[in-house]
Design an enzyme around this catalytic site. Structure first.
Site, PDB file in Angstrom:
ATOM      1  N   LYS A  27       6.148  -4.445  -4.183  1.00 33.97           N
ATOM      2  CA  LYS A  27       7.583  -4.154  -4.157  1.00 33.97           C
ATOM      3  C   LYS A  27       8.127  -4.213  -2.729  1.00 33.97           C
ATOM      4  O   LYS A  27       9.113  -4.873  -2.468  1.00 33.97           O
ATOM      5  CB  LYS A  27       7.834  -2.776  -4.774  1.00 33.97           C
ATOM      6  N   ASN A  49      -1.535   1.987   5.906  1.00 37.70           N
ATOM      7  CA  ASN A  49      -0.652   0.890   5.478  1.00 37.70           C
ATOM      8  C   ASN A  49      -0.353   0.050   6.706  1.00 37.70           C
ATOM      9  O   ASN A  49      -0.127   0.603   7.780  1.00 37.70           O
ATOM     10  CB  ASN A  49       0.689   1.430   4.973  1.00 37.70           C
ATOM     11  N   GLY A  50      -0.302  -1.264   6.545  1.00 28.99           N
ATOM     12  CA  GLY A  50       0.023  -2.133   7.668  1.00 28.99           C
ATOM     13  C   GLY A  50      -1.140  -3.054   7.985  1.00 28.99           C
ATOM     14  O   GLY A  50      -2.071  -3.200   7.183  1.00 28.99           O
ATOM     15  N   TRP A  82      -3.002  -2.725  -1.426  1.00 25.15           N
ATOM     16  CA  TRP A  82      -2.610  -4.091  -1.773  1.00 25.15           C
ATOM     17  C   TRP A  82      -3.320  -4.969  -0.754  1.00 25.15           C
ATOM     18  O   TRP A  82      -3.013  -4.932   0.439  1.00 25.15           O
ATOM     19  CB  TRP A  82      -1.091  -4.224  -1.676  1.00 25.15           C
ATOM     20  N   HIS A 117      18.581 -37.328  -7.013  1.00 25.10           N
ATOM     21  CA  HIS A 117      17.886 -37.689  -5.771  1.00 25.10           C
ATOM     22  C   HIS A 117      16.393 -37.365  -5.854  1.00 25.10           C
ATOM     23  O   HIS A 117      15.721 -37.336  -4.825  1.00 25.10           O
ATOM     24  CB  HIS A 117      18.547 -36.985  -4.583  1.00 25.10           C
ATOM     25  N   CYS A 173       0.821  -1.203   0.000  1.00 23.05           N
ATOM     26  CA  CYS A 173       0.000   0.000   0.000  1.00 23.05           C
ATOM     27  C   CYS A 173       0.864   1.267   0.000  1.00 23.05           C
ATOM     28  O   CYS A 173       1.969   1.267   0.518  1.00 23.05           O
ATOM     29  CB  CYS A 173      -0.872   0.035   1.238  1.00 23.05           C
ATOM     30  N   GLU A 211      18.005 -17.798  -7.751  1.00 26.23           N
ATOM     31  CA  GLU A 211      17.573 -16.447  -8.105  1.00 26.23           C
ATOM     32  C   GLU A 211      17.007 -16.427  -9.532  1.00 26.23           C
ATOM     33  O   GLU A 211      15.999 -15.770  -9.800  1.00 26.23           O
ATOM     34  CB  GLU A 211      18.756 -15.476  -7.943  1.00 26.23           C
ATOM     35  N   GLU A 268       8.399 -15.153 -10.925  1.00 21.58           N
ATOM     36  CA  GLU A 268       7.808 -13.888 -10.508  1.00 21.58           C
ATOM     37  C   GLU A 268       7.193 -13.097 -11.658  1.00 21.58           C
ATOM     38  O   GLU A 268       6.118 -12.533 -11.515  1.00 21.58           O
ATOM     39  CB  GLU A 268       8.951 -13.087  -9.859  1.00 21.58           C
ATOM     40  N   ARG A 310       5.027  -0.015  -6.099  1.00 16.58           N
ATOM     41  CA  ARG A 310       4.990  -0.819  -4.867  1.00 16.58           C
ATOM     42  C   ARG A 310       4.011  -1.987  -4.995  1.00 16.58           C
ATOM     43  O   ARG A 310       4.066  -2.916  -4.191  1.00 16.58           O
ATOM     44  CB  ARG A 310       4.565   0.070  -3.686  1.00 16.58           C
ATOM     45  N   LYS A 368      13.205 -15.283 -10.374  1.00 14.22           N
ATOM     46  CA  LYS A 368      12.916 -14.211 -11.332  1.00 14.22           C
ATOM     47  C   LYS A 368      11.922 -14.703 -12.378  1.00 14.22           C
ATOM     48  O   LYS A 368      10.963 -14.017 -12.722  1.00 14.22           O
ATOM     49  CB  LYS A 368      14.234 -13.797 -11.984  1.00 14.22           C
TER      50      LYS A 368
HETATM   51  O1  M6R Z   1      13.256  -5.060   0.076  1.00 13.50           O
HETATM   52  P1  M6R Z   1      13.766  -6.448   0.354  1.00 13.50           P
HETATM   53  O2  M6R Z   1      15.048  -6.740  -0.307  1.00 13.50           O
HETATM   54  O3  M6R Z   1      13.836  -6.736   1.828  1.00 13.50           O
HETATM   55  O4  M6R Z   1      12.678  -7.416  -0.250  1.00 13.50           O
HETATM   56  C1  M6R Z   1      12.759  -8.798  -0.068  1.00 13.50           C
HETATM   57  C2  M6R Z   1      11.881  -9.536  -1.066  1.00 13.50           C
HETATM   58  O5  M6R Z   1      10.537  -9.184  -0.874  1.00 13.50           O
HETATM   59  C3  M6R Z   1      12.277  -9.230  -2.515  1.00 13.50           C
HETATM   60  O6  M6R Z   1      13.621  -9.504  -2.750  1.00 13.50           O
HETATM   61  C4  M6R Z   1      11.428 -10.059  -3.486  1.00 13.50           C
HETATM   62  O7  M6R Z   1      11.736 -11.406  -3.356  1.00 13.50           O
HETATM   63  C5  M6R Z   1      11.667  -9.565  -4.912  1.00 13.50           C
HETATM   64  N1  M6R Z   1      10.426  -9.156  -5.506  1.00 13.50           N
HETATM   65  C6  M6R Z   1      12.244 -10.597  -5.802  1.00 13.50           C
HETATM   66  O8  M6R Z   1      12.482 -10.100  -7.087  1.00 13.50           O
END
Ligand code: M6R
Length: 606
Positions: free
Chosen positions: A601, A95-96, A71, A502, A2, A479, A486, A27, A483
């Protein structure tokens, strides 16, 4: 997650609020809304993008208002759940998460309040209204209401019977004030205010503030009126705009040579490394450090996984890497001489912050934050800090934050190795030299994009993919898989290649593309055997290899040669093709790469 914007001025604030919301879009959100005071309270909400809200706001004009991108956490994404929420003439954005919202809802219902949404936020609106009707100004009503709230919040509140002020409060969620000339603002993120002021005050936990057009009052958690430092935000409009690029993710991938160069600027002209790169007390803290605990989430966690290899092999320090959301609820063995390293792009990730507090509460006092946002909660909560200087990362998928984290973590491993007498002069200068050449090497890897596009064309029609790596490249495979999931929504799994037989080998057939990271290191021959296992089952292999890796193309095996062999820095280089692969696969599938579905974000709630 949010986003909040608030504005009070002598001019029409509606365009300021809408522009602020647009700058917070990155965000992640599913609905947006605005409430203004112009004779009475007017509220507009939309489940579309901010531009839809802008359309319905049409000729709306007011000098006081609050706005929000939501969000969804409590209640589905819908107009009735979108913020602002209202109670009589009171309007609130939040927010929260309010953890005691159920009991408060019952209590407020008992007092005759009717609920129009499924959100936890609506209880705040009714609660403030309830306190207001007992008499007193809005500021006091908000302060009294926050005493009853449990959980995390950043809120902004307006009241139609007092159009001369906005009251804001924060506890566990970020909120800042923007100071203009005869106008004041509030926002959850400095980028929302870029167009109106660079003068920013970061509120502290427990602060409640009242903004009028020409004045500002801040009260801390203990009821003292306080002055908070004014920062000049370094954010430029260009840094949060697309420029020549089609998407922020593309821009951020291509910014990596510069971002890494900026991050390493502190050592580019140095002949030797000093602990103080990490803060004034680093010399003392590093001397007593006998282990490292890394806490992070998502991509930042993968950076921590890579760092474990470096910290153990270079500095000889035992290193444990934990997913923050797991660590905070686990009975682990604490070690007071352990250095707790948190890694975060935003510095506002709720789980990482909570894990750090948990580690400290267990007597592990020495903490270091590796973070991209200078005034973030994480930086403020840590003894030592190292800023990744990636610049604002807008795309939800983390790219330049990751490579700059890795660059920072190499430095950390080198400094700790030096403090522990394990880094000879010759090696130190060779490593510094490799770091100086890293940005140029990253630029050369970006040149593999046309070959990666061809891989992406093969990958895009598939529903699943496997990523393999060994040793320090295993987290890079993780990673790469994250990616891809995501932004392309292709299901991907990453394995340490030795694990293949395995279990996951059962998945391999001609419909399972397998991407492997195969630098010419001490594990290459082992990895080649693992790749044979894939070929023998008809799996299609896509291999990132060094020039001299003695791996040849053949039927069912595609090889892209990396331009440089970077030794210890190899994981940083191998990240780039995997980012580009995910990016192009997602684009080919027609996805919005900057705002992938269901994701935010900054994950500022648990
Ligand atoms: O702001 P941060 O690095 O603490 O965020 C952690 C994760 O939420 C963030 O890396 C998330 O996994 C990304 N969207 C991945 O691309």
């Amino acid at each position: 997650m949010c986003g909040i914007v608030g504005a009070i001025a002598g001019r029409n604030v509606v365009p300021i609020l809408i522009e602020g919301l647009k700058r917070l879009e990155y965000r992640g959100y599913d609905s947006a809304g605005i409430a203004v005071l112009n004779g009475g309270l007017q509220r507009l909400r939309s489940t579309g993008r901010v531009v839809e809200l802008e359309k319905i706001a049409g000729s709306l004009s007011a000098t006081v208002g609050i706005a929000h991108t939501r969000w969804a956490t409590h209640g589905v994404p819908s107009e009735r759940n979108a913020h602002p929420h209202v109670s009589g003439g009171v309007s609130v954005v939040h927010n929260g998460i309010i953890e005691n919202h159920d009991s408060m809802r019952e209590e407020l219902r008992g007092k005759g309040y009717k609920f129009a949404s499924d959100t936890d936020t609506e209880v705040i609106a009714h609660l403030v209204h309830d306190h207001l009707r007992q008499g007193g100004p809005l500021f006091e009503a908000v302060r009294s209401a926050t005493v009853e709230l449990q959980g995390a919040y950043a809120i902004a509140v307006i009241d139609e019977s007092d159009a001369g002020r906005i009251v804001v409060a924060r506890h566990g969620a970020p909120l800042l004030l923007g100071l203009g000339v005869d106008e004041n603002f509030a926002a959850s993120d400095a980028s929302a205010l870029i167009q109106v002021t660079p003068r920013i005050i970061y509120l502290e936990d427990g602060d409640c503030a009242e903004l009028s057009q020409s004045s500002l009052k801040i009260m801390d958690a203990f009821g003292n009126l306080v002055e908070r430092r004014v920062h000049i935000s370094q954010l430029s409009a260009a840094s949060v705009e697309l420029g020549q690029y089609k998407t922020f993710m593309q821009k951020e991938i291509f910014e990596q040579p510069m971002a890494v160069a900026n991050t390493l600027e502190v050592v580019t002209s140095a002949t030797a490394l000093i602990p103080e790169l990490f803060g004034a007390r680093a010399g003392v803290i590093f001397k007593e450090t006998n282990a490292v605990l890394i806490l992070a989430c998502g991509t930042s966690y993968h950076a921590g996984m890579v760092a474990r290899y470096w910290l153990e092999s270079l500095a000889g320090l035992p290193c444990n890497v934990e997913i923050a959301s797991e660590y905070r609820y686990r009975e682990s063995v604490s070690n007071p001489r352990c250095l707790v390293v948190t890694i975060s792009q935003s510095g506002e990730t709720a789980d990482t912050l909570a894990a750090l507090n948990f580690a400290k509460a267990r007597g592990q006092e020495n903490s270091l934050a590796i973070c991209n946002v200078p005034e973030s909660a994480l930086i403020r909560s840590s003894d030592l800090r190292f800023l990744t200087r990636a610049g604002p990362e807008i795309g939800v998928a983390s790219t330049k934050a990751f490579t700059t984290q890795l660059a920072s973590l190499v430095l950390l491993a080198m400094v700790l190795a030096k403090v522990r007498g394990r880094l000879g002069k010759q090696w130190e200068s060779e490593m510094l030299n490799s770091l100086r050449h890293l940005p140029a090497a990253l630029t050369r890897v970006l040149g593999t994009e046309p070959q990666i596009v061809r891989w992406a064309e093969c990958l895009a029609p598939h529903r699943h993919a496997l990523f393999l790596g060994r040793g320090v490249h295993w987290p890079i495979a993780m990673e790469g898989a994250l990616k891809l999931k995501e932004i392309s929504y292709i299901h991907a799994e990453a394995y340490a290649a030795g694990e293949l037989k395995h279990g996951p080998l059962a998945l391999v057939d001609q419909d399972m593309p397998v991407f492997a990271i195969a630098p010419n290191d001490e594990l290459l021959e082992k990895l080649k055997s693992n790749l044979q296992e894939v070929s023998a089952r008809g799996g299609r292999l896509f291999v990132l290899a060094d020039q001299d890796a003695r791996l040849s193309e053949g039927s069912g095996t595609d090889v892209i040669r990396m331009p440089d062999h970077a030794g210890m820095l190899s994981p940083i280089l191998h990240t780039i093709p995997l980012q580009m692969l995910a990016y192009h696969a997602a684009i080919l599938r027609g996805n919005d790469v900057d705002k992938p579905r269901n994701l935010a974000k900054s994950v500022t709630v648990e």
